[in-house]
Write a protein that holds these residues in place. Structure first.
Motif, PDB file in Angstrom:
ATOM      1  N   ARG A  91     -21.334   2.051  12.104  1.00  0.00           N
ATOM      2  CA  ARG A  91     -20.277   1.787  11.116  1.00  0.00           C
ATOM      3  C   ARG A  91     -19.007   1.297  11.802  1.00  0.00           C
ATOM      4  NH1 ARG A  91     -22.364   6.946   9.444  1.00  0.00           N
ATOM      5  NH2 ARG A  91     -23.773   6.668   7.650  1.00  0.00           N
ATOM      6  N   ALA A  92     -18.700   1.857  12.967  1.00  0.00           N
ATOM      7  CA  ALA A  92     -17.506   1.428  13.698  1.00  0.00           C
ATOM      8  C   ALA A  92     -17.668   0.023  14.263  1.00  0.00           C
ATOM      9  CB  ALA A  92     -17.206   2.413  14.828  1.00  0.00           C
ATOM     10  N   ALA A  93     -18.878  -0.331  14.719  1.00  0.00           N
ATOM     11  CA  ALA A  93     -19.117  -1.647  15.316  1.00  0.00           C
ATOM     12  C   ALA A  93     -19.107  -2.755  14.263  1.00  0.00           C
ATOM     13  CB  ALA A  93     -20.434  -1.654  16.078  1.00  0.00           C
ATOM     14  N   VAL A  94     -19.632  -2.455  13.073  1.00  0.00           N
ATOM     15  CA  VAL A  94     -19.618  -3.434  11.983  1.00  0.00           C
ATOM     16  C   VAL A  94     -18.232  -3.355  11.346  1.00  0.00           C
ATOM     17  CG1 VAL A  94     -20.770  -4.254   9.899  1.00  0.00           C
ATOM     18  CG2 VAL A  94     -22.091  -3.094  11.658  1.00  0.00           C
ATOM     19  N   SER A  95     -17.281  -3.949  12.035  1.00  0.00           N
ATOM     20  CA  SER A  95     -15.872  -3.698  11.765  1.00  0.00           C
ATOM     21  C   SER A  95     -15.266  -4.717  10.813  1.00  0.00           C
ATOM     22  CB  SER A  95     -15.102  -3.712  13.094  1.00  0.00           C
ATOM     23  OG  SER A  95     -13.722  -3.593  12.875  1.00  0.00           O
ATOM     24  N   LEU A  96     -14.145  -4.331  10.179  1.00  0.00           N
ATOM     25  CA  LEU A  96     -13.375  -5.247   9.350  1.00  0.00           C
ATOM     26  C   LEU A  96     -12.496  -6.157  10.198  1.00  0.00           C
ATOM     27  CD1 LEU A  96     -12.260  -2.816   6.493  1.00  0.00           C
ATOM     28  CD2 LEU A  96     -14.225  -4.368   6.508  1.00  0.00           C
ATOM     29  N   THR A  97     -12.412  -5.878  11.490  1.00  0.00           N
ATOM     30  CA  THR A  97     -11.655  -6.711  12.410  1.00  0.00           C
ATOM     31  C   THR A  97     -12.617  -7.440  13.356  1.00  0.00           C
ATOM     32  OG1 THR A  97     -11.377  -4.824  13.902  1.00  0.00           O
ATOM     33  CG2 THR A  97      -9.639  -5.209  12.293  1.00  0.00           C
ATOM     34  N   ASP A  98     -12.072  -8.289  14.191  1.00  0.00           N
ATOM     35  CA  ASP A  98     -12.912  -9.125  15.052  1.00  0.00           C
ATOM     36  C   ASP A  98     -13.769  -8.296  16.002  1.00  0.00           C
ATOM     37  OD1 ASP A  98     -11.858 -11.344  13.882  1.00  0.00           O
ATOM     38  OD2 ASP A  98     -10.550 -11.895  15.536  1.00  0.00           O
ATOM     39  N   VAL A 113     -17.239 -12.043  14.887  1.00  0.00           N
ATOM     40  CA  VAL A 113     -17.637 -11.743  13.516  1.00  0.00           C
ATOM     41  C   VAL A 113     -16.807 -10.599  12.944  1.00  0.00           C
ATOM     42  CG1 VAL A 113     -20.002 -12.509  13.956  1.00  0.00           C
ATOM     43  CG2 VAL A 113     -19.426 -10.090  14.224  1.00  0.00           C
ATOM     44  N   ARG A 114     -16.846 -10.512  11.612  1.00  0.00           N
ATOM     45  CA  ARG A 114     -16.277  -9.379  10.877  1.00  0.00           C
ATOM     46  C   ARG A 114     -17.266  -8.967   9.785  1.00  0.00           C
ATOM     47  NH1 ARG A 114      -9.846 -10.670   9.686  1.00  0.00           N
ATOM     48  NH2 ARG A 114      -9.225 -11.066  11.873  1.00  0.00           N
ATOM     49  N   ARG A 115     -17.174  -7.706   9.374  1.00  0.00           N
ATOM     50  CA  ARG A 115     -18.034  -7.247   8.275  1.00  0.00           C
ATOM     51  C   ARG A 115     -17.707  -8.040   7.017  1.00  0.00           C
ATOM     52  NH1 ARG A 115     -18.364  -1.041   6.110  1.00  0.00           N
ATOM     53  NH2 ARG A 115     -18.591  -0.684   8.362  1.00  0.00           N
ATOM     54  N   SER A 116     -18.758  -8.495   6.317  1.00  0.00           N
ATOM     55  CA  SER A 116     -18.546  -9.279   5.102  1.00  0.00           C
ATOM     56  C   SER A 116     -19.413  -8.806   3.948  1.00  0.00           C
ATOM     57  CB  SER A 116     -18.824 -10.764   5.383  1.00  0.00           C
ATOM     58  OG  SER A 116     -20.104 -10.944   5.956  1.00  0.00           O
ATOM     59  N   GLY A 117     -20.026  -7.646   4.081  1.00  0.00           N
ATOM     60  CA  GLY A 117     -20.842  -7.074   3.022  1.00  0.00           C
ATOM     61  C   GLY A 117     -21.063  -5.597   3.269  1.00  0.00           C
ATOM     62  N   LYS A 118     -21.735  -4.953   2.355  1.00  0.00           N
ATOM     63  CA  LYS A 118     -21.984  -3.526   2.471  1.00  0.00           C
ATOM     64  C   LYS A 118     -22.954  -3.245   3.616  1.00  0.00           C
ATOM     65  CE  LYS A 118     -23.504   0.477  -0.228  1.00  0.00           C
ATOM     66  NZ  LYS A 118     -24.016   0.942  -1.546  1.00  0.00           N
ATOM     67  N   LEU A 119     -22.635  -2.245   4.419  1.00  0.00           N
ATOM     68  CA  LEU A 119     -23.543  -1.788   5.462  1.00  0.00           C
ATOM     69  C   LEU A 119     -24.575  -0.853   4.838  1.00  0.00           C
ATOM     70  CD1 LEU A 119     -24.438  -1.411   8.408  1.00  0.00           C
ATOM     71  CD2 LEU A 119     -22.693   0.389   8.614  1.00  0.00           C
ATOM     72  N   ALA A 133     -26.898  -4.989   8.218  1.00  0.00           N
ATOM     73  CA  ALA A 133     -25.459  -5.247   8.241  1.00  0.00           C
ATOM     74  C   ALA A 133     -25.218  -6.736   8.070  1.00  0.00           C
ATOM     75  CB  ALA A 133     -24.854  -4.767   9.553  1.00  0.00           C
ATOM     76  N   LEU A 134     -24.282  -7.089   7.177  1.00  0.00           N
ATOM     77  CA  LEU A 134     -23.898  -8.479   6.983  1.00  0.00           C
ATOM     78  C   LEU A 134     -22.540  -8.698   7.630  1.00  0.00           C
ATOM     79  CD1 LEU A 134     -24.298 -11.294   5.733  1.00  0.00           C
ATOM     80  CD2 LEU A 134     -23.208 -10.426   3.646  1.00  0.00           C
ATOM     81  N   VAL A 135     -22.499  -9.607   8.603  1.00  0.00           N
ATOM     82  CA  VAL A 135     -21.252  -9.983   9.267  1.00  0.00           C
ATOM     83  C   VAL A 135     -21.118 -11.498   9.165  1.00  0.00           C
ATOM     84  CG1 VAL A 135     -21.241  -8.009  10.841  1.00  0.00           C
ATOM     85  CG2 VAL A 135     -22.388 -10.131  11.523  1.00  0.00           C
ATOM     86  N   THR A 136     -19.883 -11.993   9.298  1.00  0.00           N
ATOM     87  CA  THR A 136     -19.654 -13.432   9.191  1.00  0.00           C
ATOM     88  C   THR A 136     -18.740 -13.908  10.304  1.00  0.00           C
ATOM     89  OG1 THR A 136     -19.971 -13.445   6.786  1.00  0.00           O
ATOM     90  CG2 THR A 136     -18.739 -15.277   7.728  1.00  0.00           C
ATOM     91  N   ALA A 137     -19.123 -15.020  10.927  1.00  0.00           N
ATOM     92  CA  ALA A 137     -18.277 -15.697  11.909  1.00  0.00           C
ATOM     93  C   ALA A 137     -17.534 -16.818  11.187  1.00  0.00           C
ATOM     94  CB  ALA A 137     -19.121 -16.258  13.043  1.00  0.00           C
ATOM     95  N   ALA A 138     -16.217 -16.730  11.135  1.00  0.00           N
ATOM     96  CA  ALA A 138     -15.433 -17.780  10.478  1.00  0.00           C
ATOM     97  C   ALA A 138     -15.564 -19.103  11.227  1.00  0.00           C
ATOM     98  CB  ALA A 138     -13.966 -17.365  10.387  1.00  0.00           C
ATOM     99  N   ASP A 139     -15.608 -19.045  12.545  1.00  0.00           N
ATOM    100  CA  ASP A 139     -15.873 -20.218  13.382  1.00  0.00           C
ATOM    101  C   ASP A 139     -17.386 -20.311  13.547  1.00  0.00           C
ATOM    102  OD1 ASP A 139     -16.246 -22.116  15.376  1.00  0.00           O
ATOM    103  OD2 ASP A 139     -14.644 -21.365  16.653  1.00  0.00           O
ATOM    104  N   PRO A 140     -18.030 -21.378  13.061  1.00  0.00           N
ATOM    105  CA  PRO A 140     -19.493 -21.427  13.068  1.00  0.00           C
ATOM    106  C   PRO A 140     -20.111 -21.697  14.438  1.00  0.00           C
ATOM    107  CG  PRO A 140     -18.615 -23.494  12.254  1.00  0.00           C
ATOM    108  CD  PRO A 140     -17.439 -22.574  12.423  1.00  0.00           C
ATOM    109  N   ARG A 141     -19.304 -22.072  15.422  1.00  0.00           N
ATOM    110  CA  ARG A 141     -19.873 -22.413  16.729  1.00  0.00           C
ATOM    111  C   ARG A 141     -20.475 -21.180  17.406  1.00  0.00           C
ATOM    112  NH1 ARG A 141     -15.084 -24.891  16.031  1.00  0.00           N
ATOM    113  NH2 ARG A 141     -14.952 -27.167  16.292  1.00  0.00           N
ATOM    114  N   ARG A 142     -21.582 -21.400  18.092  1.00  0.00           N
ATOM    115  CA  ARG A 142     -22.150 -20.380  18.977  1.00  0.00           C
ATOM    116  C   ARG A 142     -21.728 -20.764  20.393  1.00  0.00           C
ATOM    117  NH1 ARG A 142     -28.283 -20.370  18.319  1.00  0.00           N
ATOM    118  NH2 ARG A 142     -27.934 -22.629  18.421  1.00  0.00           N
TER     119      ARG A 142
END
Length: 289
Positions: A91-98, A113-119, A133-142
């Motif tokens: 829960r701590a790793a799937v964070s609302l921050t970067d 990434v940041r959390r973008s859905g329910k864990l 866990a759903l997370v999202t990268a705002a910058d799509p580059r890998r």
């Protein structure tokens, strides 16, 4: 079955913050990673406007959007208490921050990434649980996990002498080129972070593309001893000494440079006057879509 700390579990391997997904952590908890949906491709942004009195449509430029990633698997712990602790750490790793997600490929790659859905977590037994866990990268580059960098002073030549004798004697000169070659082995253009350390008068950075086009970044102010100016071509920011915006003093007549995919650019350092203490450092990472 008991697991050994540091043991890899086969299949997908990644780290989310300090969680070793696909491996066994120091507490003997096995983090099985069974799915990583979204790592293969980001979203795409485009629009179509229907043509009037004609077939088809007009298409706007196409850009990548954000990159949502679903991480799913199973947690296997040696005891109930260890499982509860592991779920709290998840829960701590799937964070609302970067948080940095790094995937172990032949070239290790990462994104922020940041959390973008329910864990979602569910007890399977008192020592086994499933997670999604759903997370999202705002910058799509890998990005390549390992950054590259180069440093140069202003261009100069010192020393060097040829003596007029029967056998020419030459004392070699020391040359500082004033340039950095920055290569991107990935499949997507990647930005640069350019750091200028003073003292230097009205520094200028010229980025020469493979085809010969030049993008100039010209700073109209002087930097004193101890000053550091950081230009981030992705964020479009110009920051002096870590906290003061100086964006208004930077001219970008040709836009902001980036390194094209599978290409190398030359970053050239110039200034209104030579100073041996002035330094430019360029930092970048290869990037993939």
């Amino acid at each position: 079955m008991p697991y050994t700390p540091g043991q890899t579990l086969g299949g997908l391997t990644a780290t989310l913050g300090d969680l070793p997904l696909g491996s066994v952590d120091s507490a003997g908890v096995a983090w099985v990673l069974q799915d990583m949906d979204g790592w293969d491709s980001p979203e795409v942004r485009s629009e179509l406007q229907q043509r009037e009195a004609d077939h088809g449509a007009w298409q706007t430029p196409v850009y990548y959007g954000e990159r949502p990633i679903t991480l799913a698997g199973t947690i296997v712990a040696p005891a109930r208490g260890a499982l509860e602790d592991a779920m709290d750490r998840l829960r701590a790793a799937v964070s609302l921050t970067d948080t940095v997600l790094t995937v172990a490929e032949s070239v290790p790659k990462c994104c922020t990434v940041r959390r973008s859905g329910k864990l979602l977590t569910r007890y399977v037994t008192d020592t086994v649980a499933s997670y999604s866990a759903l997370v999202t990268a705002a910058d799509p580059r890998r990005y390549a996990a390992a950054a590259q960098s180069g440093t140069t002073g202003l261009p100069s030549t010192t020393g060097g002498l040829t003596l007029p004798a029967t056998v020419p004697w030459t004392i070699s000169a020391t040359t500082v080129s004033g340039q950095i070659d920055a290569g991107n082995v990935g499949s997507m253009a990647t930005p640069l972070v350019l750091s200028i350390a003073g003292p230097v008068q009205q520094p200028q950075i010229l980025v020469t593309m493979p085809g010969g086009a030049v993008t100039a970044l010209t700073y109209s102010q002087d930097l004193g001893t101890g000053d550091v100016l950081v230009i981030d071509t992705a964020a479009r920011t110009v920051v002096l000494n870590g906290d003061v915006s100086r964006r208004r003093f930077l001219a970008t007549p040709s836009g902001w440079p980036s390194i094209p995919p599978a290409a190398t650019v030359t970053v050239v350092f110039r200034a209104a006057a030579y100073n041996s203490s002035a330094m430019l450092t360029a930092t970048w990472r290869s990037a993939w879509d």
